[in-house]
Design a protein around this motif. Structure first.
Motif, PDB file in Angstrom:
ATOM      1  N   ARG A 120      -4.927 -15.617  56.280  1.00  0.00           N
ATOM      2  CA  ARG A 120      -6.339 -15.399  55.960  1.00  0.00           C
ATOM      3  C   ARG A 120      -7.254 -15.968  57.045  1.00  0.00           C
ATOM      4  NH1 ARG A 120      -7.262 -20.585  56.175  1.00  0.00           N
ATOM      5  NH2 ARG A 120      -7.085 -21.941  54.349  1.00  0.00           N
ATOM      6  N   GLN A 121      -6.691 -16.785  57.960  1.00  0.00           N
ATOM      7  CA  GLN A 121      -7.473 -17.376  59.039  1.00  0.00           C
ATOM      8  C   GLN A 121      -8.125 -16.302  59.913  1.00  0.00           C
ATOM      9  OE1 GLN A 121      -8.016 -20.495  59.062  1.00  0.00           O
ATOM     10  NE2 GLN A 121      -8.953 -20.895  61.045  1.00  0.00           N
ATOM     11  N   ILE A 122      -7.532 -15.117  59.946  1.00  0.00           N
ATOM     12  CA  ILE A 122      -8.049 -14.090  60.860  1.00  0.00           C
ATOM     13  C   ILE A 122      -9.401 -13.530  60.404  1.00  0.00           C
ATOM     14  CG2 ILE A 122      -5.695 -13.525  61.557  1.00  0.00           C
ATOM     15  CD1 ILE A 122      -5.837 -10.933  60.120  1.00  0.00           C
ATOM     16  N   TYR A 123      -9.794 -13.767  59.152  1.00  0.00           N
ATOM     17  CA  TYR A 123     -11.115 -13.310  58.687  1.00  0.00           C
ATOM     18  C   TYR A 123     -12.236 -14.186  59.241  1.00  0.00           C
ATOM     19  CZ  TYR A 123      -8.703 -10.509  55.109  1.00  0.00           C
ATOM     20  OH  TYR A 123      -7.908  -9.610  54.450  1.00  0.00           O
ATOM     21  N   GLY A 124     -11.916 -15.440  59.568  1.00  0.00           N
ATOM     22  CA  GLY A 124     -12.971 -16.366  59.988  1.00  0.00           C
ATOM     23  C   GLY A 124     -13.841 -16.766  58.806  1.00  0.00           C
TER      24      GLY A 124
END
Ligand SMILES: NC(=O)c1ccc[n+]([C@@H]2O[C@H](COP(=O)([O-])OP(=O)(O)OC[C@H]3O[C@@H](n4cnc5c(N)ncnc54)[C@H](O)[C@@H]3O)[C@@H](O)[C@H]2O)c1
Length: 317
Positions: A120-124
């Motif tokens: 989920r880190q890729i959503y920022g």
């Protein structure tokens, strides 16, 4: 085959696959700063094949990927702060090695089904909550950018080369065998360690919203994604049974343990710039398509985690 198979989630998946009667190969580099630990596979000796290799080594991978029906691709550098301090290591593992592994599979095992552990880190910092898969990708750290690229290479190879792949965007995952030595995997790790050592743990901020997936639930999602043809080329969020503030999370942890304490502190400046603020995911897509939902509630999951580490802490610190 499980890359990152001696790590927290990979080893839990290995137990499940062995229980299901699978012939399992674990590939892991055992780099000390990461979550790999031979203790994680206690009881599986003689039941799995273990190969200490680095996924950056294309020559080993060429040999190792052959003959497998499923590849659970979990090897990764997981620390956000380490990705800022050592960006090229993160690039090599989470991005370049992923492309290399896909090329190797395309050439030497084109029929394999690959399940990739994304994040989920890729959503920022979310624009809205809960975050669904249509949310813009705007990573706030080097790790997020490289994991995003790693994920999209998987989808590209599905779409262009018919290599069957699926990506799961994991949120905070916790459970027995997680890394508790430090906060490299998740803040929950260091909280658990300090709690079991009888020391107060630190809560930074406190009002941030988070969701948590118990590792057994994450493993179930991986198996469903592996089995399902309709998952090919798709990306799914995983999520938690409920949303918690950090303060609530800390209190649930203390309650699950029966005692303990924590200190609330201001969020450190160095970390603030790469913090994603509030996050919780909409996992409706995987629920509709594959029938997955998180089953374990946080308190029960933490009780099981604490039970494991009370017994095993000496092997994890
Ligand atoms: N735990 C979480 O909360 C979480 C959240 C989002 C995404 N993920 C993803 O799930 C995957 C598994 O994470 P985990 O929590 O089990 O972490 P982990 O650190 O316990 O597992 C990763 C494993 O990969 C191995 N590894 C790292 N680099 C390698 C390399 N170059 N070659 C071979 N092996 C290598 C490590 O030794 C480790 O055993 C990771 O890709 C991670 O990004 C985890």
């Amino acid at each position: 085959m499980i890359t990152g198979g001696l790590g927290f989630i990979g080893s839990t998946l290995a137990y499940k696959l062995v229980e299901l009667g699978a012939y399992v190969t674990l590939v892991d580099s055992l780099i000390p700063e990461y979550g790999g630990n031979l203790v994680n596979i206690h009881g599986l000796e003689g039941k799995v094949r273990v190969n200490i290799s680095d996924i950056r080594d294309a020559h080993s991978m060429k040999y190792l990927v052959q003959g497998h029906t499923y590849l659970f691709n979990l090897a990764g550098q997981t620390s956000h702060i380490d990705s800022m301090r050592s960006p090229f290591t993160d690039l090599d593992i989470n991005c370049a090695a992923q492309l290399s592994l896909l090329e190797t599979c395309r050439t030497y095992n084109p029929d394999v089904k690959i399940v990739f552990a994304s994040t989920r880190q890729i959503y920022g910092k979310p624009d809205y909550l809960p975050v669904d898969e249509k949310h813009i990708l705007r990573p706030v750290d080097v790790n997020g950018i490289n994991k995003m690229a790693g994920e999209w290479y998987h989808i590209l190879y599905n779409d262009v080369y018919n290599l069957r792949t699926c990506s799961l965007r994991l949120t905070n995952t916790y459970g027995p065998r997680m890394r508790i030595r430090d906060a490299r995997q998740t803040f929950l790790g260091i909280w658990i360690r300090l709690l079991l050592e009888g020391k107060p743990f630190e809560v930074w901020g406190g009002n941030q919203l988070r969701d948590y997936t118990y590792v057994g639930d994450a493993v179930d999602a991986m198996l469903l994604a592996a089995e399902s043809k309709s998952a090919d080329g798709k990306i799914f969020n995983l999520g938690g049974e409920r949303v918690y503030t950090l303060l609530e999370t800390a209190q649930v942890l203390v309650d699950a343990n029966g005692d303990g304490s924590f200190i609330v502190k201001e969020f450190p400046k160095e970390m603030k710039k790469i913090d994603i603020g509030d996050y919780y995911s909409d996992y409706g897509s995987i629920q509709r398509e594959l029938g997955w939902r998180p089953k374990k509630n946080l308190c029960d999951g933490l009780k099981e985690t604490l039970r494991y580490f009370k017994r095993e802490i000496k092997n994890y610190v």
